[in-house]
Scaffold this active site. Structure first.
Site, PDB file in Angstrom:
ATOM      1  N   TYR A   7      -2.651  10.774   2.296  1.00 62.61           N
ATOM      2  CA  TYR A   7      -3.284  11.167   0.683  1.00 62.61           C
ATOM      3  C   TYR A   7      -3.442  12.796   0.274  1.00 62.61           C
ATOM      4  O   TYR A   7      -2.435  11.961  -1.180  1.00 62.61           O
ATOM      5  CB  TYR A   7      -5.034  10.528   0.402  1.00 62.61           C
ATOM      6  CG  TYR A   7      -5.042   9.069   0.982  1.00 62.61           C
ATOM      7  CD1 TYR A   7      -5.591   8.298  -0.434  1.00 62.61           C
ATOM      8  CD2 TYR A   7      -4.528   8.605   1.927  1.00 62.61           C
ATOM      9  CE1 TYR A   7      -5.685   6.760  -0.562  1.00 62.61           C
ATOM     10  CE2 TYR A   7      -4.803   7.296   2.133  1.00 62.61           C
ATOM     11  CZ  TYR A   7      -5.325   6.579   1.083  1.00 62.61           C
ATOM     12  OH  TYR A   7      -5.119   4.713   1.236  1.00 62.61           O
ATOM     13  N   HIS A  23      -4.527  -7.535  -0.334  1.00 64.82           N
ATOM     14  CA  HIS A  23      -4.008  -6.428   0.278  1.00 64.82           C
ATOM     15  C   HIS A  23      -3.803  -6.383   1.723  1.00 64.82           C
ATOM     16  O   HIS A  23      -2.317  -5.818   1.433  1.00 64.82           O
ATOM     17  CB  HIS A  23      -4.779  -4.679   0.754  1.00 64.82           C
ATOM     18  CG  HIS A  23      -4.627  -3.940   0.023  1.00 64.82           C
ATOM     19  ND1 HIS A  23      -3.478  -3.568  -1.026  1.00 64.82           N
ATOM     20  CD2 HIS A  23      -3.830  -2.933   0.798  1.00 64.82           C
ATOM     21  CE1 HIS A  23      -3.160  -2.321  -1.057  1.00 64.82           C
ATOM     22  NE2 HIS A  23      -3.392  -1.818   0.714  1.00 64.82           N
ATOM     23  N   ASP A  54       0.835  -1.034  -0.029  1.00 61.50           N
ATOM     24  CA  ASP A  54       0.047  -0.068   0.166  1.00 61.50           C
ATOM     25  C   ASP A  54       1.458   1.064   0.575  1.00 61.50           C
ATOM     26  O   ASP A  54       1.966   1.458  -0.514  1.00 61.50           O
ATOM     27  CB  ASP A  54      -1.037   0.099   1.698  1.00 61.50           C
ATOM     28  CG  ASP A  54      -2.262   1.245   0.614  1.00 61.50           C
ATOM     29  OD1 ASP A  54      -3.655   0.636  -0.102  1.00 61.50           O
ATOM     30  OD2 ASP A  54      -1.902   1.725   1.804  1.00 61.50           O
TER      31      ASP A  54
END
Length: 386
Positions: A310, A363, A183
Site C-alpha cells: 500500500y 469483493h 482489489d
C-alpha cells in the site's frame, strides 16, 4: 530460495510441525481485550466471534488437510528480477482451445482467492460449460504475499508487479494472454494492459479502485461526482486500515506478526465487511476457508510485507492513474463489492466492451461465487480467442 533459477521449478507446500505447535500455543495464550456488551462488529472485529474462531483454530482446524487440498493444483517457483516467485500453473483440459490467462490477487489474500475457480476455468466441460472456453491459468503470489519471496528493500508497487507478470508469462512461453484481477490485482491487471498492450488480448477487472482524478470536477457527470463523494465517505468510515498500511505499516505489523488472534482480527473484519455476507461472515466463508487464508499469512510471515505494498502504491504518480486503458476491457461489478464505479467513469478510463452487475458476490467473488465468476470470465474473453 537462493538456489532458485530463472526456470520454473515444481514447488511443494509443506509445513514444519513445530510451526503449528507454536501457533496453537500462541492462540492458547491470547490476551483478549474487553469489549462493550452487545457491540458486535460496530467498532471493528467482534471479539466474541474471534474467540470462537481462535478456539477452533487451536483445537479443530486441520491445516494439513487444507494444505493437501491447496496442493491439488500444480505449484511452481521461479526467480524473476531477483525475486523468488510462487505461482500456480494449471493447464487447460483442452490445450488446443486454451487461452492463457493470468489471475491477479489482492489483499488480504494470495493465490487462495482463486482456489475454487481454477478447476472451473481449466476444465469447463466437466462443470457444465463449453470446452472451448478453457484457460491455461497462471496464478502468482505477489512479492511479499503467500509463498513468494519478500523484497529485501522497499516494496514493489502494482506497476512493477505487472512487469514481473509479463516476464513470467514470457518465461512460460505465452506471447499473448489475458489478464484479470480484483482489489490490488485490478491495478496490476490494468498496468499489464497499459504497459504491455501488444501482448494483452483483453483485461477483466472487478473494480476500478477508488477514484484518482486531478482535473476539474466540472467535466465529470453528476453520477461520477456522486460516486467520488460516496468513495470519500467510505474512506472516512472504513479506510483506517488503508491509512495505516500506506503510512505506518511496520507499527501494526509487530502485533499482527506476533499474535495469531490479532492477525485474524485484522483479516476477518475485512472478509466480513467486503463480502456479500449480509453481516454474517460464514455465509460467504466457512471457518476452514477463513482460517486457511489466515494460516497462509501466519506461516509465511507475510502480513508486514503485504501491507507495505500500500505504501508503494501510494507513491505512484497521478499521471499513471490518468492513463486510459485501450486494451478491450470488461468489468464485473458484484453487488456486495465495496467499489462500484458508474459506467461513465469506466468509459472515461478504459476501452469498455462489457460491464455486468452480478446480483451475488462481493469483493472476493472468485471465492464467494466461483461459478458466477467463472462464467463472467468465460463470457468476456470469448471474443478474444483465436
Amino acid at each position: 530460495m537462493s538456489t532458485l533459477s530463472g526456470r520454473p521449478e515444481p514447488f511443494t507446500l509443506s509445513t514444519d510441525l513445530g510451526a503449528l505447535e507454536d501457533l496453537r500455543s500462541r492462540l492458547a495464550a491470547t490476551r483478549w481485550p474487553d469489549s462493550p456488551e452487545d457491540i458486535g462488529w460496530a467498532l471493528g472485529a467482534d471479539v466474541a466471534y474471534l474467540r470462537e474462531l481462535a478456539a477452533y483454530w487451536a483445537d479443530g482446524f486441520d491445516w494439513e488437510a487444507q494444505e493437501t487440498a491447496l496442493s491439488r493444483v500444480p505449484h511452481f517457483r521461479v526467480r524473476l528480477s531477483g525475486l523468488g516467485i510462487h505461482f500456480v500453473h494449471a493447464r487447460a483440459a483442452s490445450p488446443a482451445k486454451a487461452l492463457p490467462l493470468v489471475l491477479c490477487h489482492g489483499w488480504p489474500d494470495s493465490f487462495w482467492r482463486y482456489a475454487k475457480v481454477i478447476p472451473l476455468l481449466v476444465d469447463p466441460a466437466s462443470h457444465g460449460a463449453d470446452s472451448g472456453d478453457a484457460f491455461d491459468l497462471v496464478v502468482p503470489d505477489m512479492p511479499g504475499f503467500g509463498y513468494s519471496e519478500r523484497p529485501g528493500g522497499m516494496p514493489l508497487d502494482s506497476r512493477a508487479v505487472a512487469g514481473l507478470w509479463a516476464e513470467l508469462m514470457a518465461t512460460l512461453g505465452y506471447a499473448r494472454f489475458g489478464a484479470a484481477g480484483g482489489d490490488m490485482g485490478s491495478h496490476v491487471a490494468r498496468f499489464l494492459a497499459l504497459d504491455h498492450s501488444e501482448r494483452v488480448v483483453g483485461v477483466h477487472r472487478m473494480d476500478a479502485g477508488l477514484p484518482v482524478f486531478s482535473g476539474d470536477r466540472a467535466v465529470l457527470t453528476a453520477e461520477e461526482r456522486a460516486w467520488f463523494d460516496g468513495a470519500a465517505a467510505w474512506g472516512a468510515a472504513e479506510g483506517a486500515y488503508g491509512a495505516m498500511h500506506r503510512t505506518k505499516p511496520q507499527t501494526v505489523a509487530v502485533g499482527l506478526t506476533d499474535s495469531p488472534a490479532g492477525l485474524a482480527a485484522w483479516i476477518v473484519e475485512k472478509l466480513r465487511g467486503w463480502s456479500d455476507c449480509h453481516g454474517d461472515v460464514e455465509r460467504s466463508f466457512t471457518k476452514d476457508e477463513i482460517l486457511t487464508n489466515i494460516t497462509v499469512y501466519w506461516l509465511t510471515g507475510t502480513i508486514a510485507s503485504s501491507m507495505r505494498m500500500y505504501h508503494a502504491n501510494a507513491a505512484i504518480p497521478v499521471a499513471q492513474h490518468s492513463r486510459r486503458v485501450e486494451v478491450p476491457s470488461g468489468f464485473s461489478l458484484f453487488r456486495g463489492d465495496v467499489v462500484r464505479p458508474p459506467r461513465a467513469w469506466l468509459e472515461r478510463t478504459a476501452n469498455v466492451v462489457r460491464v455486468t452487475e452480478p446480483e451475488r458476490g462481493g469483493h472476493f467473488a472468485p471465492f464467494e461465487e466461483p461459478e458466477l465468476y467463472a462464467e463472467e470470465l468465460r463470457a468476456f474473453f470469448r471474443p478474444f480467442r483465436r
